[in-house]
Motif scaffolding. Structure first.
Motif, mmCIF file in Angstrom:
data_model
loop_
_atom_site.group_PDB
_atom_site.id
_atom_site.type_symbol
_atom_site.label_atom_id
_atom_site.label_comp_id
_atom_site.label_asym_id
_atom_site.label_seq_id
_atom_site.Cartn_x
_atom_site.Cartn_y
_atom_site.Cartn_z
ATOM 1 N N MET A 1 1.327 -1.216 0.476
ATOM 2 C CA MET A 1 0.251 -0.220 0.060
ATOM 3 C C MET A 1 1.043 1.140 0.668
ATOM 4 S SD MET A 1 -1.467 0.062 3.655
ATOM 5 C CE MET A 1 -1.329 -1.527 4.226
ATOM 6 N N ARG A 2 0.342 2.013 -0.115
ATOM 7 C CA ARG A 2 1.338 3.913 -0.573
ATOM 8 C C ARG A 2 1.194 4.487 0.624
ATOM 9 N NH1 ARG A 2 -0.206 5.731 -6.380
ATOM 10 N NH2 ARG A 2 0.313 7.635 -5.471
ATOM 11 N N ILE A 3 1.487 5.419 0.804
ATOM 12 C CA ILE A 3 1.499 5.929 2.184
ATOM 13 C C ILE A 3 0.632 6.792 2.923
ATOM 14 C CG2 ILE A 3 2.673 8.341 1.524
ATOM 15 C CD1 ILE A 3 4.729 8.242 4.227
ATOM 16 N N GLY A 4 -0.572 6.512 1.318
ATOM 17 C CA GLY A 4 -1.587 8.025 1.312
ATOM 18 C C GLY A 4 -2.483 6.627 2.301
ATOM 19 N N GLU A 5 -2.215 5.712 1.896
ATOM 20 C CA GLU A 5 -3.484 4.739 2.283
ATOM 21 C C GLU A 5 -2.581 4.228 3.774
ATOM 22 O OE1 GLU A 5 -5.410 0.289 1.391
ATOM 23 O OE2 GLU A 5 -3.974 0.856 0.331
ATOM 24 N N LEU A 6 -1.064 4.333 3.618
ATOM 25 C CA LEU A 6 -1.660 3.327 4.904
ATOM 26 C C LEU A 6 -1.962 5.127 6.395
ATOM 27 C CD1 LEU A 6 0.354 1.543 7.199
ATOM 28 C CD2 LEU A 6 2.525 2.967 6.575
ATOM 29 N N ALA A 7 -1.547 5.719 6.076
ATOM 30 C CA ALA A 7 -2.571 7.022 6.816
ATOM 31 C C ALA A 7 -3.446 7.048 7.124
ATOM 32 C CB ALA A 7 -1.522 8.239 6.237
ATOM 33 N N ASP A 8 -4.054 6.601 6.281
ATOM 34 C CA ASP A 8 -5.515 6.597 6.054
ATOM 35 C C ASP A 8 -6.642 5.553 6.990
ATOM 36 O OD1 ASP A 8 -6.286 8.589 4.649
ATOM 37 O OD2 ASP A 8 -6.469 8.144 3.049
ATOM 38 N N ARG A 9 -5.449 4.918 6.673
ATOM 39 C CA ARG A 9 -6.031 3.072 7.883
ATOM 40 C C ARG A 9 -5.735 2.910 8.660
ATOM 41 N NH1 ARG A 9 -4.798 -2.147 4.277
ATOM 42 N NH2 ARG A 9 -5.592 -3.593 6.031
ATOM 43 N N THR A 10 -4.623 4.051 9.423
ATOM 44 C CA THR A 10 -4.403 4.416 10.402
ATOM 45 C C THR A 10 -4.497 5.575 11.467
ATOM 46 O OG1 THR A 10 -1.761 5.104 10.152
ATOM 47 C CG2 THR A 10 -1.936 2.793 10.562
ATOM 48 N N GLY A 11 -5.186 6.904 10.421
ATOM 49 C CA GLY A 11 -5.328 7.637 10.982
ATOM 50 C C GLY A 11 -3.925 8.256 11.673
ATOM 51 N N VAL A 12 -2.707 8.064 10.974
ATOM 52 C CA VAL A 12 -1.326 8.443 11.152
ATOM 53 C C VAL A 12 -1.414 9.397 10.379
ATOM 54 C CG1 VAL A 12 0.592 8.679 11.900
ATOM 55 C CG2 VAL A 12 -0.619 7.157 12.575
ATOM 56 N N SER A 13 -0.106 11.023 10.035
ATOM 57 C CA SER A 13 -0.251 11.746 9.798
ATOM 58 C C SER A 13 0.550 10.833 8.592
ATOM 59 C CB SER A 13 -0.001 13.180 9.661
ATOM 60 O OG SER A 13 1.419 12.999 10.260
ATOM 61 N N VAL A 14 0.754 11.284 7.717
ATOM 62 C CA VAL A 14 2.093 11.923 6.217
ATOM 63 C C VAL A 14 3.210 11.749 7.198
ATOM 64 C CG1 VAL A 14 2.460 11.328 4.316
ATOM 65 C CG2 VAL A 14 0.273 10.983 4.542
ATOM 66 N N ARG A 15 3.553 12.790 7.175
ATOM 67 C CA ARG A 15 4.173 13.213 7.954
ATOM 68 C C ARG A 15 5.310 12.496 8.584
ATOM 69 N NH1 ARG A 15 5.027 19.492 10.109
ATOM 70 N NH2 ARG A 15 7.560 19.244 10.859
ATOM 71 N N ALA A 16 4.018 12.204 10.051
ATOM 72 C CA ALA A 16 4.527 11.017 10.548
ATOM 73 C C ALA A 16 5.288 9.974 10.339
ATOM 74 C CB ALA A 16 2.915 10.926 11.879
ATOM 75 N N LEU A 17 4.382 10.044 9.217
ATOM 76 C CA LEU A 17 5.362 8.196 9.074
ATOM 77 C C LEU A 17 6.121 8.174 8.242
ATOM 78 C CD1 LEU A 17 1.567 6.507 6.864
ATOM 79 C CD2 LEU A 17 2.623 5.929 8.764
ATOM 80 N N ARG A 18 6.573 9.506 7.499
ATOM 81 C CA ARG A 18 7.726 9.594 6.998
ATOM 82 C C ARG A 18 9.054 10.451 8.398
ATOM 83 N NH1 ARG A 18 5.039 13.626 3.195
ATOM 84 N NH2 ARG A 18 5.104 12.637 0.953
ATOM 85 N N TYR A 19 8.354 10.255 9.679
ATOM 86 C CA TYR A 19 9.191 10.410 10.786
ATOM 87 C C TYR A 19 9.588 8.870 10.908
ATOM 88 C CZ TYR A 19 10.724 11.955 14.632
ATOM 89 O OH TYR A 19 12.028 11.742 16.474
ATOM 90 N N TYR A 20 8.653 8.466 11.272
ATOM 91 C CA TYR A 20 8.935 6.660 11.780
ATOM 92 C C TYR A 20 10.266 6.296 10.365
ATOM 93 C CZ TYR A 20 4.503 7.368 14.322
ATOM 94 O OH TYR A 20 3.562 7.166 15.258
ATOM 95 N N GLU A 21 9.892 6.574 9.150
ATOM 96 C CA GLU A 21 11.069 5.832 8.507
ATOM 97 C C GLU A 21 12.474 6.183 9.374
ATOM 98 O OE1 GLU A 21 10.806 5.278 4.833
ATOM 99 O OE2 GLU A 21 8.472 5.927 4.307
ATOM 100 N N GLU A 22 12.608 7.724 8.928
ATOM 101 C CA GLU A 22 13.388 8.550 9.191
ATOM 102 C C GLU A 22 14.148 7.627 11.228
ATOM 103 O OE1 GLU A 22 13.406 12.393 10.246
ATOM 104 O OE2 GLU A 22 11.487 12.928 7.707
ATOM 105 N N GLN A 23 13.102 7.522 11.868
ATOM 106 C CA GLN A 23 13.755 6.923 12.583
ATOM 107 C C GLN A 23 13.759 5.441 13.004
ATOM 108 O OE1 GLN A 23 14.453 9.252 15.971
ATOM 109 N NE2 GLN A 23 14.238 10.689 13.737
ATOM 110 N N GLN A 24 14.066 4.624 11.668
ATOM 111 C CA GLN A 24 14.342 3.704 11.122
ATOM 112 C C GLN A 24 13.142 2.182 12.227
ATOM 113 O OE1 GLN A 24 18.360 3.198 11.708
ATOM 114 N NE2 GLN A 24 18.726 3.594 9.900
ATOM 115 N N LEU A 25 11.973 3.407 12.447
ATOM 116 C CA LEU A 25 11.096 2.299 13.145
ATOM 117 C C LEU A 25 9.698 1.605 11.912
ATOM 118 C CD1 LEU A 25 9.993 4.850 15.518
ATOM 119 C CD2 LEU A 25 11.349 3.159 15.750
ATOM 120 N N LEU A 26 10.317 1.936 10.006
ATOM 121 C CA LEU A 26 9.010 1.964 9.507
ATOM 122 C C LEU A 26 10.014 1.621 8.564
ATOM 123 C CD1 LEU A 26 5.829 0.777 9.222
ATOM 124 C CD2 LEU A 26 5.568 3.678 8.569
#
Length: 127
Positions: A1-26
């Protein structure tokens, strides 16, 4: 799934998801055009990350503990860290319960405190 869909399914912003990647959590796989693609398991991962953040864990602590969570095993060090975090959360819960109990006591002793406008000085006897 793409980042927008993950954001929609989790209720987490796209920006937060990118941050999780930067922190190597996702982690995401990049398409040839550079788009992020996440596995279906990313939804559960994001929910776990959110729970750990809500419990007050830092991104560094989460990063250090996720490999143990993923593997379903822990080292003596990670187990001690998890116990310390649990103990900290227990202390927070005890503090919140004490605060709630104090508020309950104030509510019980003063009657309907909603009748006093916010920021108004308390009434004194004889006023």
């Amino acid at each position: 799934m793409r980042i927008g869909e993950l954001a929609d399914r989790t209720g987490v912003s796209v920006r937060a998801l990118r941050y999780y990647e930067e922190q190597q959590l996702l982690y995401a796989v990049r398409s040839p055009s550079g788009q992020r693609h996440y596995p279906d398991t990313a939804v559960e991962r994001v929910h776990l990350i959110q729970q750990l953040y809500a419990a007050g864990l830092s991104s560094r602590t989460i990063h250090d503990l996720l490999p143990c969570v993923d593997a379903g095993v822990s080292t003596p060090e990670s187990a001690a860290r998890l116990v310390a975090e649990r103990d900290r959360i227990d202390e927070q819960i005890a503090g919140l319960i004490a605060t709630r109990d104090r508020l309950d006591a104030v509510i019980a002793s003063t009657g309907d405190c909603r009748a006093v406008p916010s920021g108004a000085a308390p009434r004194r006897a004889g006023s």
